[in-house]
Design a protein around this motif. Structure first.
Motif, PDB file in Angstrom:
ATOM      1  N   UNK A 534      -0.893  10.231  -5.281  1.00 45.57           N
ATOM      2  CA  UNK A 534       0.177   9.842  -4.357  1.00 45.57           C
ATOM      3  C   UNK A 534       0.421   8.347  -4.385  1.00 45.57           C
ATOM      4  N   UNK A 535      -0.645   7.583  -4.443  1.00 41.78           N
ATOM      5  CA  UNK A 535      -0.570   6.125  -4.522  1.00 41.78           C
ATOM      6  C   UNK A 535       0.218   5.686  -5.755  1.00 41.78           C
ATOM      7  N   UNK A 536      -0.117   6.257  -6.923  1.00 45.73           N
ATOM      8  CA  UNK A 536       0.560   5.882  -8.164  1.00 45.73           C
ATOM      9  C   UNK A 536       2.005   6.376  -8.197  1.00 45.73           C
ATOM     10  N   UNK A 538       4.181   6.589  -5.942  1.00 40.28           N
ATOM     11  CA  UNK A 538       5.123   5.845  -5.112  1.00 40.28           C
ATOM     12  C   UNK A 538       5.239   4.383  -5.538  1.00 40.28           C
ATOM     13  N   UNK A 539       4.837   4.095  -6.781  1.00 48.51           N
ATOM     14  CA  UNK A 539       4.938   2.736  -7.317  1.00 48.51           C
ATOM     15  C   UNK A 539       6.346   2.179  -7.112  1.00 48.51           C
ATOM     16  N   UNK A 540       6.426   0.986  -6.519  1.00 49.06           N
ATOM     17  CA  UNK A 540       7.706   0.319  -6.346  1.00 49.06           C
ATOM     18  C   UNK A 540       8.469   0.726  -5.102  1.00 49.06           C
ATOM     19  N   UNK A 541       8.033   1.800  -4.450  1.00 49.61           N
ATOM     20  CA  UNK A 541       8.756   2.248  -3.259  1.00 49.61           C
ATOM     21  C   UNK A 541       8.384   1.419  -2.034  1.00 49.61           C
ATOM     22  N   UNK A 546       1.001  -2.314   1.153  1.00 48.10           N
ATOM     23  CA  UNK A 546       1.384  -1.285   2.129  1.00 48.10           C
ATOM     24  C   UNK A 546       1.056   0.114   1.611  1.00 48.10           C
ATOM     25  N   UNK A 547       1.270   0.346   0.306  1.00 47.42           N
ATOM     26  CA  UNK A 547       0.936   1.640  -0.288  1.00 47.42           C
ATOM     27  C   UNK A 547      -0.564   1.917  -0.180  1.00 47.42           C
ATOM     28  N   UNK A 548      -1.366   0.881  -0.431  1.00 49.70           N
ATOM     29  CA  UNK A 548      -2.821   1.058  -0.389  1.00 49.70           C
ATOM     30  C   UNK A 548      -3.275   1.390   1.031  1.00 49.70           C
ATOM     31  N   UNK A 549      -2.701   0.705   1.989  1.00 47.92           N
ATOM     32  CA  UNK A 549      -3.004   0.981   3.393  1.00 47.92           C
ATOM     33  C   UNK A 549      -2.574   2.406   3.748  1.00 47.92           C
ATOM     34  N   UNK A 550      -1.423   2.828   3.260  1.00 44.18           N
ATOM     35  CA  UNK A 550      -0.878   4.149   3.564  1.00 44.18           C
ATOM     36  C   UNK A 550      -1.772   5.265   3.023  1.00 44.18           C
ATOM     37  N   UNK A 551      -2.214   5.132   1.774  1.00 46.69           N
ATOM     38  CA  UNK A 551      -2.938   6.232   1.131  1.00 46.69           C
ATOM     39  C   UNK A 551      -4.451   6.173   1.312  1.00 46.69           C
ATOM     40  N   UNK A 554      -6.974   1.199   3.973  1.00 50.31           N
ATOM     41  CA  UNK A 554      -7.782  -0.009   3.755  1.00 50.31           C
ATOM     42  C   UNK A 554      -6.866  -1.225   3.787  1.00 50.31           C
ATOM     43  N   UNK A 555      -7.255  -2.241   4.543  1.00 50.43           N
ATOM     44  CA  UNK A 555      -6.506  -3.497   4.648  1.00 50.43           C
ATOM     45  C   UNK A 555      -7.050  -4.472   3.604  1.00 50.43           C
ATOM     46  N   UNK A 556      -6.260  -4.759   2.585  1.00 54.45           N
ATOM     47  CA  UNK A 556      -6.717  -5.603   1.478  1.00 54.45           C
ATOM     48  C   UNK A 556      -6.801  -7.081   1.842  1.00 54.45           C
TER      49      UNK A 556
END
Length: 580
Positions: A534-536, A538-541, A546-551, A554-556
């Motif tokens: 799912x993370x991959x 949605x690339x660019x969306x 934000x994608x990493x946090x969503x899936x 984790x707060x980078x």
């Protein structure tokens, strides 16, 4: 024993027009004709749903054509024809940008009611979101400058490639001359150390005679970007961070994790000294993989890569097998190939093409795993309508995540399943040195690029100044741990000259540490494969952070994730020192 038989040459016949330059040029001309029709129509009409839908499809066609061009550059074709094709593709991209820029100007002149009525007639709302956003935030002057910069930078990148490809090296004095690409491969991958050193030294002597030309090209590219940023009123690094989907605090947090552990990371070099090995030079560090005694055929490499992914996601295993059997990979050694490898995406076609020079070494098998990781990523990406080129939405930080994930999984599997202790230690050492390359060599390139941009604001740097700056930045990044550094990294790394990717270097370090963290998550999270896909996909969306946090929730911007990833490398160093 080989258990997987396959050709080492890819199949280009089922992509676009196949490897027929005349048909390919006709294909590009057909795209140009469609764009010209739209451009003429736009002079007296507002572009509507049908035109935007067509532009979206044309953008995908152009991107596939650009990927096909990169594939053709590895074949034995007339360089002048390739230069012409590259210019043609760049011109098509500029024409699309010009059409969309005019449309944005038309939209900015509409009343609110007119704009609402126009929007209501567009079926794919995703096509107008970025269009309207850019129309509000980008002036006409900025769009003209960006289009000019894109085309000029493309020409300068092509000039760099031509100059580099025209270089001939005579490593044995009076023997057969070899190309830049062949010299790089021999200097880094020849099985005999004396031969590697000889070719490396002769290549550097030759580059020294050409350094002024490369200095001129790089000075021009950076100046062009600085002027563009000045007009846009943005900082050169902020623009890059936006393209990579991360914020400055996240980049700083990542580099702080590396910097705060520099003593533990550089302890590897002290360990090497203690067991009777001198401090390595940059060149020795980059070629240590050649000291491994293990050999692996292409089909064996495919089988081992597949096995390394079994516990993570069976879909990855099936994908690797399908990629090979369907002729997506060209592993043949040819002088026309650039150093390293690449994966060219064909998103609408649902395919990719991978190029590398496979020499039966564990390092070339690792490189194959890396490029297969890219192909897996491209396969997950959704073929959604868009009026943006992927150059503007496909973050390099994201791009390097899946590729390094695959290569690290492969190397860890090889280490775990190698019985002979000396070979296991050699492979682990090579893994550590490559990991340090991601964190030290690339950090040195980042420091160099950052400092070069700052100094370039005041004027040009000559070749000698660039060389000295590069050496200083390498020394800092390695914690003064090497006996000798590389004078011509800034010429050899083609990444510095990429037209569409400013500030290329840190995404590799980011992707490396992100992938290490993801591999740790894969061990403990039963839903990992769904989250990762799912993370991959949605690339660019959304921006990467934000994608990493969503899936993964984790707060980078917090240091824990990055510290854990760096600690995994430190554990490898401790294992190398004590356990083997």
């Amino acid at each position: 024993m080989e258990t997987f038989n396959t050709s080492v040459r890819w199949d280009l016949s089922n992509l676009l027009c196949g490897p027929d330059l005349e048909r390919f040029e006709c294909y590009l001309n057909s795209i140009k004709e469609k764009l010209t029709e739209i451009e003429e129509y736009s002079k007296t009409n507002i572009l509507n749903n049908s035109e935007l839908t067509m532009i979206s499809q044309i953008i995908k066609n152009i991107e596939s054509a650009e990927s096909f061009y990169y594939c053709l550059t590895t074949e034995n074709l007339d360089p002048s024809h390739l230069t012409s094709l590259n210019g043609f593709v760049s011109a098509l991209k500029s024409q699309v940008s010009f059409i969309l820029s005019n449309l944005q100007e038309d939209l900015s002149n509409m009343s609110e009611n007119q704009l609402v009525n126009w929007s209501n007639n567009i079926n794919q709302k995703s096509l107008i979101v970025d269009l309207l956003k850019d129309a509000e935030t980008t002036t006409k002057e900025e769009k003209v400058v960006s289009n000019f910069a894109r085309e000029t930078l493309g020409g300068l990148e092509d000039l760099y490639i031509q100059v580099r490809n025209n270089i001939k090296i005579d490593p044995v004095k009076g023997g057969d001359e070899i190309t830049f690409a062949e010299a790089i491969n021999l200097a880094l991958a020849h099985p005999e150390q004396s031969k590697r050193i000889q070719v490396f030294n002769e290549l550097n002597k030759t580059l020294e005679t050409q350094a002024n030309i490369f200095a001129s090209i790089y000075n021009q590219m950076v100046a062009l970007r600085l002027n563009e940023n000045k007009i846009k009123k943005v900082d050169y690094l902020d623009e890059s961070l936006k393209l990579n989907g991360i914020s400055r605090p996240i980049l700083n947090t990542m580099w702080n994790a590396v910097e705060s552990n520099i003593q533990e990371l550089s302890s590897y070099f002290k360990i090497k000294e203690e067991i009777g090995t001198e401090k390595p030079s940059w060149h020795e560090l980059m070629t240590s993989s050649q000291n491994e005694s293990i050999q692996i055929t292409f089909s064996q490499a495919v089988e081992e890569i597949t096995k390394s992914l079994e516990k993570i996601d069976n879909n990855m295993c099936e994908f690797v097998r399908r990629t090979i059997t369907q002729g997506w990979v060209d592993a043949e050694q040819r002088g026309t190939k650039p150093p390293g490898g690449f994966c060219a995406p064909f998103i609408p076609e649902g395919e990719s093409r991978i190029s590398l020079s496979f020499d039966n070494s564990i390092d070339s098998a690792r490189r194959l795993a890396h490029e297969l990781g890219h192909a897996w990523h491209f396969k997950q990406m959704k073929d959604t309508p868009s009026i943006q080129f992927s150059d503007d939405t496909f973050e390099m930080t994201m791009a390097e995540t899946s590729s390094i994930f695959f290569e690290t999984a492969f190397i860890d599997y090889i280490i775990q399943n190698t019985k002979e202790v000396s070979v296991k230690k050699a492979i682990l050492g090579s893994k550590i040195e490559r990991s340090l390359n991601y964190l030290m060599s690339i950090r040195g390139a980042f420091l160099f690029e950052n400092e070069f941009y700052e100094r370039r604001k005041k004027g040009q740097l000559n070749a000698k100044q660039i060389e000295e700056l590069s050496l200083t930045c390498q020394e800092k990044a390695y914690g003064d741990s090497l006996i000798e550094y590389e004078s011509f990294v800034w010429i050899k790394y083609g990444q510095f000259y990429q037209a569409n990717v400013p500030f290329y270097n840190y995404p590799y370090s980011f992707g490396f540490l992100l992938s290490i963290g993801l591999l740790e998550l894969a061990k403990e999270d039963k839903q990992f494969k769904q989250k990762f896909q799912g993370f991959l996909s949605e690339t660019g969306m959304l921006p990467l952070e934000q994608l990493f946090k969503k899936h993964f929730n984790i707060d980078l911007s917090q240091p824990d994730f990055w510290q854990q990833s760096v600690q995994r490398l430190i554990q490898d160093i401790e294992l190398y020192n004590h356990s083997l």
